[in-house]
Motif scaffolding. Sequence first.
Motif, PDB file in Angstrom:
ATOM      1  N   HIS A  20     -15.639 -10.067  -4.816  1.00  0.00           N
ATOM      2  CA  HIS A  20     -15.473  -9.182  -3.664  1.00  0.00           C
ATOM      3  C   HIS A  20     -16.522  -8.074  -3.614  1.00  0.00           C
ATOM      4  O   HIS A  20     -16.694  -7.433  -2.561  1.00  0.00           O
ATOM      5  N   GLY A  21     -17.198  -7.835  -4.733  1.00  0.00           N
ATOM      6  CA  GLY A  21     -18.244  -6.822  -4.739  1.00  0.00           C
ATOM      7  C   GLY A  21     -17.700  -5.436  -4.461  1.00  0.00           C
ATOM      8  O   GLY A  21     -16.618  -5.056  -4.924  1.00  0.00           O
ATOM      9  N   GLY A  22     -18.427  -4.664  -3.668  1.00  0.00           N
ATOM     10  CA  GLY A  22     -18.058  -3.281  -3.405  1.00  0.00           C
ATOM     11  C   GLY A  22     -16.689  -3.116  -2.803  1.00  0.00           C
ATOM     12  O   GLY A  22     -15.936  -2.202  -3.163  1.00  0.00           O
ATOM     13  N   ILE A  23     -16.306  -4.023  -1.921  1.00  0.00           N
ATOM     14  CA  ILE A  23     -15.003  -3.893  -1.265  1.00  0.00           C
ATOM     15  C   ILE A  23     -13.863  -4.095  -2.268  1.00  0.00           C
ATOM     16  O   ILE A  23     -12.772  -3.552  -2.105  1.00  0.00           O
ATOM     17  N   GLY A  24     -14.141  -4.852  -3.303  1.00  0.00           N
ATOM     18  CA  GLY A  24     -13.126  -5.060  -4.332  1.00  0.00           C
ATOM     19  C   GLY A  24     -12.849  -3.821  -5.148  1.00  0.00           C
ATOM     20  O   GLY A  24     -11.787  -3.704  -5.778  1.00  0.00           O
ATOM     21  N   TYR A  25     -13.787  -2.879  -5.144  1.00  0.00           N
ATOM     22  CA  TYR A  25     -13.672  -1.649  -5.924  1.00  0.00           C
ATOM     23  C   TYR A  25     -12.998  -0.539  -5.134  1.00  0.00           C
ATOM     24  O   TYR A  25     -12.672   0.510  -5.678  1.00  0.00           O
ATOM     25  N   ILE A  26     -12.765  -0.777  -3.842  1.00  0.00           N
ATOM     26  CA  ILE A  26     -12.191   0.227  -2.954  1.00  0.00           C
ATOM     27  C   ILE A  26     -10.661   0.177  -3.024  1.00  0.00           C
ATOM     28  O   ILE A  26     -10.058  -0.896  -2.947  1.00  0.00           O
ATOM     29  N   ALA A  27     -10.039   1.344  -3.139  1.00  0.00           N
ATOM     30  CA  ALA A  27      -8.593   1.415  -3.323  1.00  0.00           C
ATOM     31  C   ALA A  27      -7.799   0.980  -2.104  1.00  0.00           C
ATOM     32  O   ALA A  27      -6.592   0.764  -2.195  1.00  0.00           O
ATOM     33  N   ASP A  28      -8.444   0.840  -0.950  1.00  0.00           N
ATOM     34  CA  ASP A  28      -7.735   0.410   0.251  1.00  0.00           C
ATOM     35  C   ASP A  28      -7.461  -1.092   0.253  1.00  0.00           C
ATOM     36  O   ASP A  28      -6.779  -1.583   1.157  1.00  0.00           O
ATOM     37  N   TYR A  29      -7.986  -1.811  -0.721  1.00  0.00           N
ATOM     38  CA  TYR A  29      -7.841  -3.264  -0.770  1.00  0.00           C
ATOM     39  C   TYR A  29      -7.113  -3.667  -2.053  1.00  0.00           C
ATOM     40  O   TYR A  29      -7.203  -2.979  -3.080  1.00  0.00           O
ATOM     41  N   MET A  79       0.826  -1.205   0.000  1.00  0.00           N
ATOM     42  CA  MET A  79       0.000   0.000   0.000  1.00  0.00           C
ATOM     43  C   MET A  79       0.861   1.257   0.000  1.00  0.00           C
ATOM     44  O   MET A  79       0.515   2.266  -0.626  1.00  0.00           O
ATOM     45  N   GLN A  80       1.996   1.194   0.668  1.00  0.00           N
ATOM     46  CA  GLN A  80       2.923   2.329   0.661  1.00  0.00           C
ATOM     47  C   GLN A  80       3.439   2.587  -0.755  1.00  0.00           C
ATOM     48  O   GLN A  80       3.532   3.744  -1.193  1.00  0.00           O
ATOM     49  N   ILE A  81       3.789   1.513  -1.471  1.00  0.00           N
ATOM     50  CA  ILE A  81       4.239   1.655  -2.865  1.00  0.00           C
ATOM     51  C   ILE A  81       3.158   2.325  -3.699  1.00  0.00           C
ATOM     52  O   ILE A  81       3.425   3.233  -4.493  1.00  0.00           O
ATOM     53  N   GLU A  82       1.915   1.882  -3.496  1.00  0.00           N
ATOM     54  CA  GLU A  82       0.797   2.425  -4.266  1.00  0.00           C
ATOM     55  C   GLU A  82       0.589   3.909  -3.974  1.00  0.00           C
ATOM     56  O   GLU A  82       0.367   4.714  -4.890  1.00  0.00           O
ATOM     57  N   GLU A  83       0.665   4.274  -2.724  1.00  0.00           N
ATOM     58  CA  GLU A  83       0.402   5.666  -2.335  1.00  0.00           C
ATOM     59  C   GLU A  83       1.546   6.604  -2.713  1.00  0.00           C
ATOM     60  O   GLU A  83       1.313   7.742  -3.129  1.00  0.00           O
ATOM     61  N   GLU A  84       2.779   6.123  -2.583  1.00  0.00           N
ATOM     62  CA  GLU A  84       3.932   6.991  -2.810  1.00  0.00           C
ATOM     63  C   GLU A  84       4.499   6.882  -4.221  1.00  0.00           C
ATOM     64  O   GLU A  84       5.376   7.667  -4.605  1.00  0.00           O
ATOM     65  N   ASN A  85       4.013   5.894  -4.987  1.00  0.00           N
ATOM     66  CA  ASN A  85       4.531   5.644  -6.341  1.00  0.00           C
ATOM     67  C   ASN A  85       6.047   5.445  -6.306  1.00  0.00           C
ATOM     68  O   ASN A  85       6.787   5.924  -7.173  1.00  0.00           O
ATOM     69  N   HIS A  86       6.473   4.723  -5.289  1.00  0.00           N
ATOM     70  CA  HIS A  86       7.911   4.524  -5.077  1.00  0.00           C
ATOM     71  C   HIS A  86       8.127   3.235  -4.298  1.00  0.00           C
ATOM     72  O   HIS A  86       7.415   2.949  -3.334  1.00  0.00           O
ATOM     73  N   ILE A  87       9.110   2.457  -4.718  1.00  0.00           N
ATOM     74  CA  ILE A  87       9.463   1.233  -4.006  1.00  0.00           C
ATOM     75  C   ILE A  87      10.530   1.578  -2.968  1.00  0.00           C
ATOM     76  O   ILE A  87      11.575   2.135  -3.322  1.00  0.00           O
ATOM     77  N   PRO A  88      10.285   1.292  -1.702  1.00  0.00           N
ATOM     78  CA  PRO A  88      11.251   1.652  -0.654  1.00  0.00           C
ATOM     79  C   PRO A  88      12.645   1.111  -0.950  1.00  0.00           C
ATOM     80  O   PRO A  88      12.797  -0.032  -1.398  1.00  0.00           O
ATOM     81  N   GLU A  89      13.639   1.937  -0.698  1.00  0.00           N
ATOM     82  CA  GLU A  89      15.022   1.533  -0.966  1.00  0.00           C
ATOM     83  C   GLU A  89      15.393   0.273  -0.192  1.00  0.00           C
ATOM     84  O   GLU A  89      16.182  -0.550  -0.676  1.00  0.00           O
TER      85      GLU A  89
END
Length: 382
Positions: free
Chosen positions: A338-347, A29-39
């Motif tokens: 997964h329905g609605g939860i599958g559409y949520i970006a937190d998952y 999730m950090q990679i997704e949010e920061e658009n960066h792979i941790p060093e």
Amino acid sequence: MTVTVSEDIELLRRSVRDFIQNEVETVAMQIEEENHIPERIVEMSKEMGLFGLSIPEEYGGLGINMVEKCMLYEEIGATHNGYTTLIGAHTGIGTVGIVELGNEAQKKKYLPDMATGKRIGAFALTEPKAGSHAINLKTTAKRQGDKYILNGTKHYITNATEADIFTVMAVTDPEKGAKGITSFIIEKDFPGFHVGAVENKMGLRGSHSAEIILENCEVPVENVLGEVGEGYVNALKILANGRAGLAARNLGSAQKLLDLSVTYAKSREQFNVPIIEHQAVGHMLAEMAVDIEALRALTYRVANMVDEGEKVIKEAAMVKLFGSEVYNRVADKALQIHGGIGYIADYPIERFYRDARITRIYEGTSEIQKNIIASQLNKEYT
């Protein structure tokens, strides 16, 4: 087919699986949010030898074959596809050209640092007017003494912002069509080489694609990869070699989606029973499982053919086509389950769904793979 590997490879596979589950997945999730792979993750990957999957032992790599590489790709594919792409683009089209086509001096110069991840590799073929129509290149290479001078623009180049070493295709003789294209090894510090605009993509966060701009870029004659005029053939070889590996990465992602979907379907209740007991959901899971097992069988069959030195033009296109289509079908069903939860970006389902879509486009579209398969069938039935 039954895949049998050494105990050392099986231990490595388990180590990679543990690393993916315990380290990479925790920062997905950090990679997704920061658009960066941790060093930290990149450095750990280097220490495990993951940047040297395609490189022979004498140059510092792991020296494993295609079947063994696919086993590791399958594990790597089970996590964030941005991370998967950083590794896959480097160990696939980013290094395979030098391994397969480079002379001894080129291999000694570049492969040891690429094996350790000190220097990252990228492959630059696509241009604004040359995607699926790869021979329509506009980038030119003109020899001047002991150098070639390259001019042109590449785009959608994976790893462009991270890479140090680029395999670049350019036209050396515009009168010869496909036979007038040559491959070059270009270092990012060569005069006239620039990384241009970074693409803002739909998915694959953490994996960066960008333009490559060549303005009177000076490339030593000794950096011609293979023979002059064989660049188009080289590009086809490089792309075909990597297609089993790409399918294995898709396989790992599809298996991850099935695992998540079965777990969710067993815990989610509707109408007083777990939804896995509803026929509509059960059928989707069954279809996903069948697709995945068929992909697994084809992937390792093609990988084994590569290791046996067999011609795999048709089969490589088949596995690339099937792998990307399966991944997309599985991602679609996983989201539906997964329905609605599958559409949520937190998952993770939403992320895999977006990331899957590019697999039907990059490294040869599904339509181009069908063209290749049909062309080979036409030759076989003469």
